[in-house]
Design an enzyme around this catalytic site. Structure first.
Site, short mmCIF file in Angstrom:
data_model
loop_
_atom_site.label_atom_id
_atom_site.label_comp_id
_atom_site.label_asym_id
_atom_site.label_seq_id
_atom_site.Cartn_x
_atom_site.Cartn_y
_atom_site.Cartn_z
N ASN A 251 51.66 102.75 71.39
CA ASN A 251 51.50 102.28 69.95
C ASN A 251 51.38 100.80 69.92
O ASN A 251 51.45 100.12 70.78
CB ASN A 251 52.71 102.83 69.13
CG ASN A 251 53.99 102.33 69.58
OD1 ASN A 251 54.14 101.19 69.39
ND2 ASN A 251 54.91 103.20 69.96
N GLY B 224 56.87 111.06 73.51
CA GLY B 224 55.80 111.61 74.49
C GLY B 224 55.70 110.97 75.91
O GLY B 224 56.73 110.58 76.35
N VAL B 225 54.52 110.54 76.15
CA VAL B 225 54.18 110.08 77.67
C VAL B 225 54.72 108.65 77.70
O VAL B 225 55.23 108.16 78.66
CB VAL B 225 52.96 110.35 78.00
CG1 VAL B 225 51.96 109.39 77.35
CG2 VAL B 225 52.61 110.08 79.74
N ASP B 226 54.66 108.10 76.55
CA ASP B 226 55.20 106.38 76.48
C ASP B 226 56.83 106.49 76.85
O ASP B 226 57.16 105.77 77.44
CB ASP B 226 55.08 106.11 75.05
CG ASP B 226 55.21 104.59 74.73
OD1 ASP B 226 55.27 103.81 75.90
OD2 ASP B 226 55.29 104.09 73.70
N SER C 286 46.45 110.23 72.49
CA SER C 286 46.29 110.75 71.08
C SER C 286 46.07 112.24 70.85
O SER C 286 46.36 112.68 69.75
CB SER C 286 45.06 110.35 70.29
OG SER C 286 45.13 109.05 70.03
N THR C 287 46.54 113.10 71.96
CA THR C 287 46.52 114.59 71.62
C THR C 287 47.98 115.27 71.38
O THR C 287 48.18 116.20 71.30
CB THR C 287 45.68 115.33 72.64
OG1 THR C 287 46.38 115.36 73.99
CG2 THR C 287 44.28 114.85 72.75
N GLY C 288 48.88 114.28 71.26
CA GLY C 288 50.13 114.76 71.29
C GLY C 288 50.70 114.20 69.76
O GLY C 288 50.33 114.91 68.93
N TYR D 72 50.02 111.97 67.94
CA TYR D 72 49.02 111.48 66.97
C TYR D 72 47.85 112.64 66.79
O TYR D 72 47.08 112.22 65.80
CB TYR D 72 48.39 110.43 67.66
CG TYR D 72 49.16 108.88 67.73
CD1 TYR D 72 50.13 108.77 67.08
CD2 TYR D 72 48.46 107.63 68.43
CE1 TYR D 72 50.75 107.63 67.06
CE2 TYR D 72 49.17 106.65 68.34
CZ TYR D 72 50.20 106.35 67.76
OH TYR D 72 50.95 105.30 67.41
N1 AR6 Z 1 52.95 113.21 81.65
C1 AR6 Z 1 51.75 113.62 81.42
N2 AR6 Z 1 51.42 113.61 80.04
C2 AR6 Z 1 52.33 113.73 79.17
C3 AR6 Z 1 53.78 113.43 79.64
C4 AR6 Z 1 53.89 113.05 80.89
N3 AR6 Z 1 55.23 112.90 81.41
N4 AR6 Z 1 54.48 113.62 78.53
C5 AR6 Z 1 53.60 113.97 77.40
N5 AR6 Z 1 52.27 114.20 77.93
P1 AR6 Z 1 51.81 111.65 73.35
P2 AR6 Z 1 49.89 110.29 71.62
C6 AR6 Z 1 51.04 114.31 77.30
O1 AR6 Z 1 52.67 112.16 72.11
O2 AR6 Z 1 49.58 111.48 70.84
C7 AR6 Z 1 54.46 107.64 71.26
O3 AR6 Z 1 55.75 107.91 70.61
C8 AR6 Z 1 51.28 115.36 75.86
O4 AR6 Z 1 51.20 116.56 76.25
O5 AR6 Z 1 52.66 111.10 74.53
O6 AR6 Z 1 48.91 109.28 71.78
C9 AR6 Z 1 53.69 106.45 71.45
O7 AR6 Z 1 54.62 105.38 71.30
C10 AR6 Z 1 49.68 114.93 75.29
O8 AR6 Z 1 48.71 115.71 75.88
O9 AR6 Z 1 50.64 110.37 72.89
C11 AR6 Z 1 52.82 106.59 70.16
O10 AR6 Z 1 53.68 106.37 69.16
C12 AR6 Z 1 49.47 113.48 75.72
O11 AR6 Z 1 50.42 113.24 76.97
C13 AR6 Z 1 52.53 107.88 70.11
O12 AR6 Z 1 53.68 108.67 70.77
C14 AR6 Z 1 49.60 112.33 74.63
O13 AR6 Z 1 50.77 112.62 73.86
C15 AR6 Z 1 51.31 108.12 70.75
O14 AR6 Z 1 50.80 109.40 70.48
#
Ligand code: AR6
Length: 178
Positions: free
Chosen positions: A24, A32-34, A122-124, A126
């Site tokens: 972010n 999430g992945v972050d 962005s697909t989680g 966001y």
């Molecule tokens: N390995 C691979 N993919 C993953 C993992 C992992 N360990 N964990 C989740 N995913 P998201 P965004 C997938 O929510 O939508 C955070 O709070 C998940 O299934 O991680 O870009 C940041 O700080 C999805 O398909 O990221 C921001 O505030 C993808 O990763 C916000 O979330 C992205 O989901 C960003 O949201």
């Protein structure tokens, strides 16, 4: 020319030159992945993120910054910030998501990285629609592979089945075209 591959699993386990983080604007971590990346990589990542914040004040949406990968098997983390889907002007969101993939790979090419693994930005949290995001990601990466010959492999690391199935179908269709 470099190629695109697909795996389902955990991005933090990838043995590549760089993994890309769906961060972010604050660069201070999140869910999430972050969250998974900061947990697996350890405090060295946040320390570098804080230095970057001190220099440039966070990361604008669609841009990217590079840090160590800390304790993970990859060498670097490229932190990019995807658009939040809610709100007006969906075409602008498409452009921002496209910029995430392109700017991440520009940074990678600049420091001669050959293998880069992306999550589905962005697909989680966001809530960007998954199919729309997959089309943008694949097209943007394809264009960058044509432009930056140093990049050998871009791996899409899908976590959920829906993204994995989408990428499997779309990448198969792409290879039928040639
Ligand atoms: N390995 C691979 N993919 C993953 C993992 C992992 N360990 N964990 C989740 N995913 P998201 P965004 C997938 O929510 O939508 C955070 O709070 C998940 O299934 O991680 O870009 C940041 O700080 C999805 O398909 O990221 C921001 O505030 C993808 O990763 C916000 O979330 C992205 O989901 C960003 O949201």
């Amino acid at each position: 020319m470099g190629h695109m591959t697909l795996v389902q699993g955990d991005l933090t386990k990838m043995e590549v030159d760089a993994i890309v983080n769906a961060a972010n604007n604050s660069l201070l971590g999140g869910g999430g992945v972050d969250g998974a990346i900061h947990r697996a990589g350890g405090p060295a990542i946040l320390a570098e993120c804080r230095e970057i914040r001190a220099r440039q004040g966070g990361c604008p949406t669609g841009e990217a910054v590079v840090t160590t990968a800390g304790n993970m098997p990859s060498r670097f983390v490229i932190h990019t910030v995807g658009p939040v889907w809610s709100g007006h002007d969906k075409e602008a969101k498409d452009d921002l998501l496209r910029n995430c993939y392109k700017n991440s790979l520009k940074h990678a090419a600049k420091i001669n990285l050959e293998t880069i693994a992306f999550p589905n930005i962005s697909t989680g949290i966001y809530h960007f629609p998954k199919e729309r995001a997959a089309d943008i990601a694949i097209q943007a990466v394809k264009e960058m592979l044509e432009e930056y010959k140093v990049i050998k492999e871009v791996i899409f690391v899908c976590f959920d089945n829906e993204n994995y199935d989408l990428y499997q179908e779309k990448l198969a269709n792409l290879s039928k075209e040639v």
